[in-house]
Every structure is written in structure tokens, then in C-alpha cells.
Write a protein that holds these residues in place. Structure first.
Motif, short mmCIF file in Angstrom:
data_model
loop_
_atom_site.label_atom_id
_atom_site.label_comp_id
_atom_site.label_asym_id
_atom_site.label_seq_id
_atom_site.Cartn_x
_atom_site.Cartn_y
_atom_site.Cartn_z
N CYS A 23 -3.26 -24.61 -17.21
CA CYS A 23 -4.42 -25.01 -18.03
C CYS A 23 -4.97 -23.78 -18.75
N ASP A 24 -5.35 -23.95 -19.99
CA ASP A 24 -5.87 -22.87 -20.82
C ASP A 24 -7.31 -22.58 -20.39
N SER A 25 -7.54 -21.42 -19.80
CA SER A 25 -8.87 -21.08 -19.27
C SER A 25 -9.92 -20.87 -20.36
N THR A 26 -9.51 -20.79 -21.60
CA THR A 26 -10.50 -20.67 -22.68
C THR A 26 -11.12 -22.03 -23.01
N LEU A 27 -10.54 -23.11 -22.49
CA LEU A 27 -11.05 -24.45 -22.79
C LEU A 27 -12.10 -24.93 -21.81
N PHE A 28 -12.22 -24.30 -20.63
CA PHE A 28 -13.21 -24.75 -19.65
C PHE A 28 -14.07 -23.58 -19.18
N THR A 29 -15.26 -23.92 -18.70
CA THR A 29 -16.20 -22.92 -18.20
C THR A 29 -16.55 -23.25 -16.75
N VAL A 65 -9.38 -33.84 -5.11
CA VAL A 65 -10.36 -33.29 -6.04
C VAL A 65 -9.66 -32.44 -7.11
N LEU A 66 -8.73 -31.59 -6.67
CA LEU A 66 -7.99 -30.75 -7.62
C LEU A 66 -7.18 -31.60 -8.60
N SER A 67 -6.54 -32.62 -8.08
CA SER A 67 -5.75 -33.51 -8.92
C SER A 67 -6.63 -34.19 -9.98
N GLN A 68 -7.79 -34.67 -9.55
CA GLN A 68 -8.72 -35.31 -10.48
C GLN A 68 -9.23 -34.30 -11.52
N MET A 69 -9.50 -33.08 -11.06
CA MET A 69 -9.99 -32.03 -11.97
C MET A 69 -8.95 -31.75 -13.06
N LYS A 70 -7.70 -31.64 -12.65
CA LYS A 70 -6.65 -31.38 -13.63
C LYS A 70 -6.50 -32.56 -14.59
N GLU A 76 -9.86 -34.73 -21.30
CA GLU A 76 -11.00 -34.35 -22.13
C GLU A 76 -10.75 -33.11 -22.98
N LEU A 77 -10.19 -32.08 -22.38
CA LEU A 77 -10.06 -30.82 -23.09
C LEU A 77 -8.75 -30.67 -23.84
N ARG A 78 -7.68 -31.07 -23.24
CA ARG A 78 -6.37 -30.90 -23.89
C ARG A 78 -6.09 -32.01 -24.90
N SER A 79 -6.40 -33.27 -24.50
CA SER A 79 -6.15 -34.40 -25.41
C SER A 79 -7.36 -34.76 -26.26
N ALA A 80 -8.50 -34.12 -26.01
CA ALA A 80 -9.74 -34.34 -26.77
C ALA A 80 -10.20 -35.79 -26.76
N LYS A 81 -10.06 -36.46 -25.61
CA LYS A 81 -10.56 -37.83 -25.45
C LYS A 81 -11.83 -37.74 -24.62
N ARG A 82 -12.96 -37.64 -25.33
CA ARG A 82 -14.22 -37.42 -24.65
C ARG A 82 -14.82 -38.71 -24.12
N PRO A 83 -15.49 -38.63 -22.97
CA PRO A 83 -16.14 -39.81 -22.40
C PRO A 83 -17.39 -40.20 -23.20
N ALA A 84 -17.91 -41.40 -22.93
CA ALA A 84 -19.01 -41.98 -23.70
C ALA A 84 -20.25 -41.10 -23.74
N VAL A 85 -20.71 -40.60 -22.59
CA VAL A 85 -21.94 -39.81 -22.57
C VAL A 85 -21.76 -38.49 -23.32
N ARG A 86 -20.58 -37.88 -23.22
CA ARG A 86 -20.35 -36.64 -23.96
C ARG A 86 -20.46 -36.88 -25.47
#
Length: 143
Positions: A23-29, A65-70, A76-86
Motif C-alpha cells: 500500500c502506498d503510504s502517501t495515500l493514508f495518514t 481487522v488488518l484484512s478489513q483495513m487493507k 477508498e484510496l486506491r480505487s477512489a470509491k468514497r463512502p456516502a459520508v465522505r
């Protein structure tokens, strides 16, 4: 595999693990990780409570948890499919857009009334209720 560390669940451990998974660490904080960790644990714990005989003690695991995080990173970050609230928080959709949200928290607190309070009932404070709503990925406050 899950990382071997003294403090399992620290956002730095998850960040290192995600980076190690390609995972590209520049995409998440760290805040992104903390937010999603909260909602992933909330969801997995709710599933265990709802189906205790089938999932109890086996669903809310660090590996899951790790699997869900990935998965959230990929969606959200790689495919840019953002959830409703975002989308709502970014003002990319109207607040009137239909969406299904869950009440994740009910906050009660007292507020002081302006000088003199409500003379009719002798009160100088009022109880207020605020709700936190979630799509399971992000939260938004509601009155």
C-alpha cells in the motif's frame, strides 16, 4: 501475516503493515488509520454480538481487522470509491442525497440558557441531545 509487536493495534504498526502489503503510504495518514480502526472494530464486535454462537470470539481478530483495513485502503484510496459520508463531508453531493445511516452514539449534555433562564419553570439549563451517525466508514454529527 499479522505483525509481531509489543503494542498490537498502534496506528504506526498498522501503517507499517499496510506499507509492507504494497500500500502506498502517501495515500493514508495516522488519522485515516485511527478512524477506520474504530469503525472496523465497531462493525466486527457488533457482528460477534449479533451472532454469538456462529462468530463469538472468532470474528473480531487482529488478522480480520488488518484484512478489513487493507480492503478499505483498496476501495477508498486506491480505487477512489468514497463512502456516502465522505462524499457529503467533502461537499461532493447534496446533504439531501438519500442515504442509510446508523446511529452510532447518543450524546446528552446540559446547556446553560441565556441570563435568567426560563422564568416560567425556574430552569437555567436545558438537556440537549446530539447524535453521531455513521455509514460504517465515517461519522457525522446530527441534532
Amino acid at each position: 501475516d499479522a505483525p509481531k509487536c509489543s503494542h498490537v493495534g498502534k496506528s504506526t504498526d498498522m501503517s507499517e503493515w499496510l506499507s509492507g502489503q504494497g500500500c502506498d503510504s502517501t495515500l493514508f495518514t495516522g488519522k485515516w488509520i485511527q478512524n477506520h480502526y474504530r469503525w472496523i472494530v465497531w462493525k466486527l464486535a457488533a457482528m460477534e454480538r449479533r451472532f454469538p454462537e456462529q462468530l463469538g470470539g472468532r470474528y473480531l481478530t487482529y488478522r480480520h481487522v488488518l484484512s478489513q483495513m487493507k480492503g478499505r485502503y483498496e476501495k477508498e484510496l486506491r480505487s477512489a470509491k468514497r463512502p456516502a459520508v465522505r462524499k457529503l463531508l467533502n461537499r461532493d453531493v447534496s446533504a439531501g442525497m438519500p442515504m442509510i445511516l446508523c446511529v452510532s452514539q447518543i450524546l446528552r449534555f446540559k446547556s446553560k440558557l441565556p441570563k435568567g433562564g426560563d422564568q416560567r419553570v425556574g430552569k437555567n439549563s436545558v438537556e440537549e441531545v446530539r447524535l453521531e451517525l455513521t455509514d460504517g466508514w465515517y461519522a457525522v454529527s446530527a441534532i
